[in-house]
Scaffold this motif. Structure first.
Motif, short mmCIF file in Angstrom:
data_model
loop_
_atom_site.label_atom_id
_atom_site.label_comp_id
_atom_site.label_asym_id
_atom_site.label_seq_id
_atom_site.Cartn_x
_atom_site.Cartn_y
_atom_site.Cartn_z
N LEU A 1 0.75 -1.08 -0.14
CA LEU A 1 -0.05 0.11 0.05
C LEU A 1 0.87 1.27 0.08
O LEU A 1 0.34 2.14 -0.64
CB LEU A 1 -0.94 0.13 1.17
CG LEU A 1 -1.95 -1.20 1.19
CD1 LEU A 1 -2.77 -1.09 2.46
CD2 LEU A 1 -3.10 -0.60 0.21
N MET A 2 2.03 1.14 0.80
CA MET A 2 2.83 2.50 0.65
C MET A 2 3.54 2.62 -0.67
O MET A 2 3.54 3.80 -1.00
CB MET A 2 4.02 2.02 1.80
CG MET A 2 5.01 3.08 1.92
SD MET A 2 4.26 4.88 2.27
CE MET A 2 3.81 4.71 4.08
N MET A 3 3.73 1.45 -1.24
CA MET A 3 4.51 1.83 -2.77
C MET A 3 3.44 2.44 -3.59
O MET A 3 3.80 3.35 -4.63
CB MET A 3 4.92 0.51 -3.20
CG MET A 3 6.41 -0.03 -2.65
SD MET A 3 6.99 -1.59 -3.25
CE MET A 3 6.01 -2.58 -2.46
N GLN A 4 2.33 1.85 -3.47
CA GLN A 4 1.01 2.46 -4.36
C GLN A 4 0.87 3.86 -3.78
O GLN A 4 0.44 5.01 -4.71
CB GLN A 4 -0.29 1.77 -4.14
CG GLN A 4 -1.36 2.34 -5.01
CD GLN A 4 -1.06 2.22 -6.34
OE1 GLN A 4 -0.06 1.72 -7.08
NE2 GLN A 4 -2.02 2.52 -7.36
N ALA A 5 0.90 4.43 -2.61
CA ALA A 5 0.78 5.68 -2.14
C ALA A 5 1.71 6.59 -2.53
O ALA A 5 1.44 7.74 -2.89
CB ALA A 5 0.59 5.67 -0.56
N ILE A 6 2.88 6.05 -2.70
CA ILE A 6 4.13 7.02 -3.19
C ILE A 6 3.96 6.97 -4.50
O ILE A 6 4.18 8.24 -5.23
CB ILE A 6 5.23 6.45 -2.95
CG1 ILE A 6 5.62 6.42 -1.17
CG2 ILE A 6 6.59 6.72 -3.76
CD1 ILE A 6 6.88 5.48 -0.89
N ASN A 7 3.55 6.20 -5.33
CA ASN A 7 3.34 6.23 -6.94
C ASN A 7 2.28 7.19 -7.03
O ASN A 7 2.47 7.96 -8.18
CB ASN A 7 2.84 4.58 -7.52
CG ASN A 7 2.57 4.74 -8.79
OD1 ASN A 7 3.59 5.28 -9.47
ND2 ASN A 7 1.60 4.27 -9.22
N LEU A 8 1.21 7.23 -6.20
CA LEU A 8 0.19 8.31 -6.59
C LEU A 8 0.40 9.68 -5.93
O LEU A 8 -0.22 10.69 -6.03
CB LEU A 8 -1.27 7.76 -5.76
CG LEU A 8 -1.64 6.73 -6.29
CD1 LEU A 8 -2.85 6.20 -5.61
CD2 LEU A 8 -2.29 6.68 -7.68
N ASN A 9 1.76 9.80 -5.29
CA ASN A 9 1.92 11.09 -4.63
C ASN A 9 1.16 11.68 -3.64
O ASN A 9 0.61 12.90 -3.63
CB ASN A 9 2.28 12.01 -5.83
CG ASN A 9 3.09 13.14 -5.27
OD1 ASN A 9 4.02 13.18 -4.49
ND2 ASN A 9 3.10 14.31 -5.90
N LEU A 10 0.77 10.70 -2.80
CA LEU A 10 -0.30 11.21 -1.74
C LEU A 10 0.37 11.97 -0.57
O LEU A 10 1.50 11.53 -0.25
CB LEU A 10 -1.09 10.08 -1.35
CG LEU A 10 -1.88 9.17 -2.36
CD1 LEU A 10 -2.71 7.93 -1.63
CD2 LEU A 10 -2.87 9.92 -3.09
N GLN A 11 -0.39 13.08 -0.33
CA GLN A 11 0.23 13.57 1.13
C GLN A 11 -0.34 12.84 2.40
O GLN A 11 -1.23 11.97 2.11
CB GLN A 11 -0.69 15.13 1.21
CG GLN A 11 -0.43 15.86 0.06
CD GLN A 11 1.25 16.34 -0.15
OE1 GLN A 11 1.72 16.69 0.97
NE2 GLN A 11 1.63 16.35 -1.30
N ASN A 12 0.52 12.53 3.28
CA ASN A 12 0.31 11.93 4.58
C ASN A 12 -0.08 10.45 4.06
O ASN A 12 -1.18 10.01 4.60
CB ASN A 12 -0.72 12.67 5.21
CG ASN A 12 -0.49 12.24 6.83
OD1 ASN A 12 0.09 11.21 6.99
ND2 ASN A 12 -1.31 12.78 7.74
N PRO A 13 0.85 9.78 3.42
CA PRO A 13 0.43 8.27 3.04
C PRO A 13 -0.03 7.18 4.13
O PRO A 13 -0.65 6.56 4.17
CB PRO A 13 1.66 8.02 2.28
CG PRO A 13 2.70 8.83 2.77
CD PRO A 13 2.14 10.20 3.03
#
Length: 300
Positions: A95-107
Motif C-alpha cells: 500500500l505504501m508503494m502505491q501511495a508513493i506512486n500516487l504522490n499522496l500527502q500523508n500516506p
C-alpha cells in the motif's frame, strides 16, 4: 449529475467488435451491477473507463467531464483482474508503494484509513503471499481506495470467495457508498450476491447494452409466482395446467406463474382431489430475471 455517461462506445480487436455502440449511465452514489456472460464486453468497458484501452469511437464522461480530463482521472479507483501486489512484501508495504506512486500527502494516515475500510487493520504486516483470496481482494480494493476516489471500478471482486468472504465484501461495498460517498461499478457472475447490494443494473450482451434499470424497477418487473407441494405432484400439475397458463415443476415444487392468489389455488386443487401440503408466494430474483431476458433476446 451521473458518475458515468457512455454514448455509442465502440471497441474492436482484429476486426471483431468487443463493444458495439454501447450506451451506459451510472448515477452518482449507485452500486451498479454490471452483468453479462463471458465475452460480452464487461471487462473491455471497465478498461476503457479506466483509460487502459483506447476506444474506436463514442464518448465517455465521468462526473460530466471527458474521461481523459486530468482532474477527473484522479477521482477513479479500480481493481481489474488482480491487485498487482509484490508477493514477498507486506500488505502495508504494498500500500505504501502505491501511495508513493500516487504522490499522496500523508500516506501513512491514508493507508490507515483504507485498511480500516476493508477490515484489515490487524493484517497490515502480513506478507501478501500469505493472505487468503478474500484478503487479497480486499487489499486490491484498499489500493483502489487510496486517494479517496469518487468512482470505484471492480471487475469480479467476489468470484471464488467463500460465504464469509462474500458477506464481508458486501458490507465493505455498502459502507463505501453510504459512508464515503463513492459510486461503485461491480461486475460479477454471482447474481444472487449482487442482488443483495446493487441499486442499479446494466445488462450487456455481445457488446451492446440490452437493458439498464434500477433495483426498484427490476423488482416491479419481476414475475410473481406461487410455489407449492402436494402428495401427487404430477396429478396436481395436470389439474393446474387446465386453469393456469404457465405451470412448471422446478426444485421439488410446482410453480404457478403470474398469479399470487394462494387461496384460489388451494381451493381449486382441493376441488379436484389434491391437498396442498406447502404453499408460498414468490418473486423471480435477479438470476432468473437475467436468464429469462437472455432467452427472450436469443429468440428475438
Amino acid at each position: 449529475m451521473n458518475a458515468i455517461e457512455i454514448r455509442d462506445l465502440s471497441k474492436s480487436f482484429r476486426g471483431l467488435y468487443a463493444l458495439d455502440h454501447l450506451n451506459m449511465t451510472v448515477p452518482v452514489g449507485a452500486i451498479y451491477g454490471f452483468i453479462g456472460e463471458n465475452g460480452s464486453g464487461k471487462s473491455t468497458t471497465e478498461k476503457l473507463i479506466c483509460g487502459h484501452l483506447v476506444p474506436d469511437g463514442g464518448s465517455i464522461k465521468l462526473f460530466g467531464k471527458d474521461y481523459k480530463d486530468a482532474g477527473v482521472r484522479v477521482r477513479v479507483g479500480a481493481l481489474i483482474e488482480n491487485a498487482g501486489c509484490f508477493p514477498n512484501s507486506s500488505v502495508w508495504n504494498n500500500l505504501m508503494m502505491q501511495a508513493i506512486n500516487l504522490n499522496l500527502q500523508n500516506p501513512q494516515k491514508e493507508i490507515d484509513r483504507v485498511l480500516q475500510i476493508v477490515r484489515m487493520e490487524d493484517s497490515a504486516r502480513i506478507k501478501f503471499k500469505s493472505c487468503s483470496l478474500g484478503m487479497k481482494q480486499r487489499i486490491g480494493i484498499a489500493m483502489a481506495l487510496l486517494g479517496d476516489p469518487a468512482l470505484l471500478i471492480l471487475d469480479e471482486p467476489i468470484n471464488g470467495l467463500d460465504t464469509d468472504g462474500m458477506r464481508i465484501m458486501r458490507e465493505i461495498l455498502v459502507d463505501i457508498t453510504k459512508n464515503y460517498g463513492c459510486t461503485v461499478v461491480i461486475s460479477s457472475h454471482i447474481l444472487g450476491e449482487l442482488e443483495k447490494i446493487a441499486t442499479h443494473y446494466g445488462i450487456i450482451r455481445q457488446g451492446k447494452m440490452i437493458q439498464e434499470l434500477s433495483a426498484a424497477e427490476m423488482e416491479s418487473r419481476a414475475r410473481v409466482f406461487v410455489s407449492l407441494k402436494t402428495e401427487d405432484m404430477q396429478g396436481a400439475k395436470n389439474v393446474l395446467r387446465g386453469k393456469f397458463d404457465k405451470v412448471k415443476e422446478e426444485d421439488g415444487y410446482l410453480r404457478v406463474y403470474d398469479v399470487d392468489d394462494t387461496e384460489s389455488i388451494v381451493g381449486y386443487l382441493l376441488q379436484n382431489g389434491h391437498v396442498v401440503s406447502e404453499i408460498q408466494k414468490n418473486k423471480i430474483g435477479l438470476e432468473e430475471y437475467y436468464v429469462e431476458l437472455m432467452a427472450k433476446k436469443g429468440n428475438a
